[in-house]
Design an enzyme around this catalytic site. Structure first.
Site, PDB file in Angstrom:
ATOM      1  N   CYS A   1      49.792  20.652  23.712  1.00  0.00           N
ATOM      2  CA  CYS A   1      49.650  21.802  23.004  1.00  0.00           C
ATOM      3  C   CYS A   1      50.794  22.740  23.100  1.00  0.00           C
ATOM      4  O   CYS A   1      51.885  22.347  23.356  1.00  0.00           O
ATOM      5  CB  CYS A   1      48.263  22.411  23.793  1.00  0.00           C
ATOM      6  SG  CYS A   1      48.856  23.068  25.592  1.00  0.00           S
TER       7      CYS A   1
ATOM      8  N   LEU B   1      32.543  39.505  36.361  1.00  0.00           N
ATOM      9  CA  LEU B   1      32.816  38.339  35.591  1.00  0.00           C
ATOM     10  C   LEU B   1      34.298  38.062  35.855  1.00  0.00           C
ATOM     11  O   LEU B   1      35.260  38.942  35.395  1.00  0.00           O
ATOM     12  CB  LEU B   1      32.455  38.559  34.205  1.00  0.00           C
ATOM     13  CG  LEU B   1      31.067  38.247  33.682  1.00  0.00           C
ATOM     14  CD1 LEU B   1      30.189  38.945  34.448  1.00  0.00           C
ATOM     15  CD2 LEU B   1      31.083  38.398  32.216  1.00  0.00           C
ATOM     16  N   MET B   2      34.617  37.197  36.797  1.00  0.00           N
ATOM     17  CA  MET B   2      36.076  37.125  37.344  1.00  0.00           C
ATOM     18  C   MET B   2      36.756  35.909  36.482  1.00  0.00           C
ATOM     19  O   MET B   2      36.220  34.775  36.619  1.00  0.00           O
ATOM     20  CB  MET B   2      35.819  36.848  38.770  1.00  0.00           C
ATOM     21  CG  MET B   2      37.199  36.748  39.381  1.00  0.00           C
ATOM     22  SD  MET B   2      38.062  38.480  39.744  1.00  0.00           S
ATOM     23  CE  MET B   2      39.131  38.228  40.719  1.00  0.00           C
TER      24      MET B   2
ATOM     25  N   GLN C   1      37.260  43.491  21.940  1.00  0.00           N
ATOM     26  CA  GLN C   1      36.814  44.741  22.740  1.00  0.00           C
ATOM     27  C   GLN C   1      36.970  46.051  21.845  1.00  0.00           C
ATOM     28  O   GLN C   1      37.404  47.067  22.241  1.00  0.00           O
ATOM     29  CB  GLN C   1      38.033  44.818  24.045  1.00  0.00           C
ATOM     30  CG  GLN C   1      37.717  43.557  24.891  1.00  0.00           C
ATOM     31  CD  GLN C   1      38.805  43.539  25.932  1.00  0.00           C
ATOM     32  OE1 GLN C   1      39.535  44.519  26.513  1.00  0.00           O
ATOM     33  NE2 GLN C   1      38.785  42.564  26.833  1.00  0.00           N
TER      34      GLN C   1
ATOM     35  N   LYS D   1      31.471  35.834  24.141  1.00  0.00           N
ATOM     36  CA  LYS D   1      31.270  37.042  25.226  1.00  0.00           C
ATOM     37  C   LYS D   1      29.822  37.193  25.179  1.00  0.00           C
ATOM     38  O   LYS D   1      29.229  37.374  26.413  1.00  0.00           O
ATOM     39  CB  LYS D   1      31.730  38.208  24.555  1.00  0.00           C
ATOM     40  CG  LYS D   1      33.542  38.166  24.816  1.00  0.00           C
ATOM     41  CD  LYS D   1      33.724  38.369  26.308  1.00  0.00           C
ATOM     42  CE  LYS D   1      35.243  38.392  26.410  1.00  0.00           C
ATOM     43  NZ  LYS D   1      35.884  39.493  26.145  1.00  0.00           N
TER      44      LYS D   1
ATOM     45  N   GLY E   1      36.032  43.307  32.909  1.00  0.00           N
ATOM     46  CA  GLY E   1      37.357  44.168  33.104  1.00  0.00           C
ATOM     47  C   GLY E   1      38.000  44.541  31.497  1.00  0.00           C
ATOM     48  O   GLY E   1      38.847  44.917  31.333  1.00  0.00           O
TER      49      GLY E   1
END
Length: 485
Positions: free
Chosen positions: A459, A186-187, A299, A268, A290
């Site tokens: 933004c 997953l880049m 995470q 996710k 990553g």
């Protein structure tokens, strides 16, 4: 003549005879592919305990190119540039050593180390003493020091040939490609995903790239560049795929229907669902991310556990215990840091109080509000391409949307921040109309606005507004600029 002796990674050397033979043969083929791009007549020989690379060319640029390529082939732990000589006496070895290395050891401490195979009337120690004594006497300022010398003179003898190491190089290590099964990484283009992909390439896994596009053409081209770089530098001996999934509809669905604190984990899980479906279609058994423990709110161990339960596909996290600085240091060493630093970070679903201890039942309840047809559609529309086709695209230059700091009197500013950000810090500009339209609704609602007017997207950091302006330009709306106060 240019000659290299390639050392196997120790983990290859200790494997069973059949596995070692297979791994070494794969490595031999990979070296041939890379070296023949430099010299079509190069010779690569498999000697069981090492491999030799020989070129009849003498151009120093060829030598440097070969050394650079060998340093980027998985499965090579070390390789030495050597001068090969035939000899009958130890003195002949000494004379060559002095000629080749005299200037390097002048004024320095040194020692001589010899490895020997075959039948000789002398031992390895005899060679070390004779060559070391001669260099000590005849090279100005050189002095023998057996522990921690400044220079180590390395000599390898096999039968009646001696190989004097003129330069030693470190390799990538790991296993040859593709001695392990394929993986789908997953880049995102940031530090973490690039380093994680590199680590899997290094371990001999053919690594394909999956990109969840959250930021339009600019983001996609940036990630393609980073992915193509990793492939071209470290795994170009084998073809891989680059897959793009337009994930903006999924994000919009999450922002509309999922509780603020649960958004990160749900996003996710949606990525893992999509990744697993795509991996299965491509016959790839594992996903790579990553992620590192505790680096961001999604995470934590609790959250990673909930994320993993969404699929039976193996999820590999090679950076799970790495500190951020460790990851950045590796990115610098492998050449991806500059691209990662320039990559815009997507922050559209980061809430003010994200959960760090997600509960599976709560997440599943939140996902009941999600329209899974949206996920199915984006997966069905995924674009799969050969990584080699990115080469021309990687040279594309993306035009940035025009940014202004001074607004005309008839300007309309679109505050595209999330409702939570806008509520916390409302945007007010004297004499200028400000309209709040969250970025995830721009695609569906911008066309309903008065198109005779100029609109200026705002933004907090200017990144999201730049990306959204480019997306609107792609869709034919040229009356959009970026407001950067």
């Amino acid at each position: 003549m240019i000659k290299f002796i390639v050392k196997l990674h120790p983990e290859i050397a200790i494997k069973s005879k059949s596995v070692r033979k297979r791994f070494t043969k794969v490595l031999e083929n990979n070296i041939k592919i890379m070296m023949r791009r430099i010299d079509e007549q190069v010779k690569v020989r498999n000697n069981w305990d090492n491999l030799t690379v020989e070129s009849a060319l003498t151009d120093d640029s060829v030598r440097r190119a070969m050394a650079d390529s060998l340093g980027r082939i998985p499965g090579i732990v070390q390789f030495n540039e050597v001068k090969e000589i035939e000899f009958t006496t130890i003195d002949e070895i000494y004379q060559q050593a002095q000629q080749l290395l005299g200037d390097e050891i002048a004024g320095k401490t040194f020692c001589v180390r010899c490895k020997r195979q075959g039948k000789h009337d002398f031992s390895s120690s005899d060679v070390e003493r004779y060559v070391g004594g001669g260099l000590n006497q005849h090279v100005p300022g050189a002095r023998v020091k057996l522990t921690r010398p400044e220079v180590t003179v390395k000599i390898e003898i096999k039968d009646q040939r001696a190989y004097i190491v003129t330069q030693a190089h470190r390799g990538m290590g790991g296993f040859p490609l593709p001695t392990q099964e394929d993986v789908l990484s997953l880049m995102s283009g940031g530090f973490d995903s690039g380093v994680a992909s590199y680590q899997m390439i290094r371990k001999g896994a053919r690594t394909h790239f999956l990109f969840f596009n959250l930021g339009g053409a600019a983001h996609e081209i940036g990630v393609k560049q980073a992915s193509h770089y990793l492939w071209s530098q470290y795994s170009s001996t084998h073809k891989v795929k680059f897959i793009t999934v337009d994930f903006e509809p999924v994000v919009a669905e999450i922002l509309e229907n999922v509780e603020d604190s649960q958004m990160g984990v749900v996003l996710k899980r949606m990525m893992m669902r999509a990744g697993s479906i795509i991996a299965e279609k491509l016959g790839i058994p594992a996903l790579v991310t990553g992620e590192s423990i505790g680096q961001v709110s999604s995470q934590t161990l609790a959250n990673l556990s909930v994320i993993d339960r969404v699929t039976d596909t193996l999820i590999i996290r090679p950076l799970i215990q790495h500190d951020k600085q460790d990851i950045i240091d590796i990115a610098r060493a492998i050449g991806t840091s500059e691209m990662a630093e320039a990559m815009p970070e997507y922050c559209g679903v980061i809430s003010r109080k994200p959960t760090v201890k997600a509960k599976l039942e709560v997440i599943e309840q939140q996902e009941q509000q999600f329209d899974f047809e949206v996920l199915e559609t984006v997966v069905d529309n995924a674009r799969v391409m050969d990584i080699r086709d990115i080469d021309t695209q990687a040279k594309e230059e993306v035009k940035e949307a025009e940014s202004v700091s001074q607004l005309p009197t008839d300007a309309v500013v679109l505050d595209i921040r999330s409702p939570e950000e806008e509520d916390a810090q409302p945007l007010e500009i004297d004499g200028v109309k400000v309209k709040h339209l969250p970025f995830y609704r721009l695609a569906t609602q911008f066309g309903d606005l008065d198109q005779s007017k100029e609109y200026y997207l705002y933004c907090a950091k200017g990144v999201m507004s730049q990306l959204q302006a480019l997306i609107l330009h792609e869709n034919g709306f040229n009356n959009v600029k970026v407001y950067r106060p």
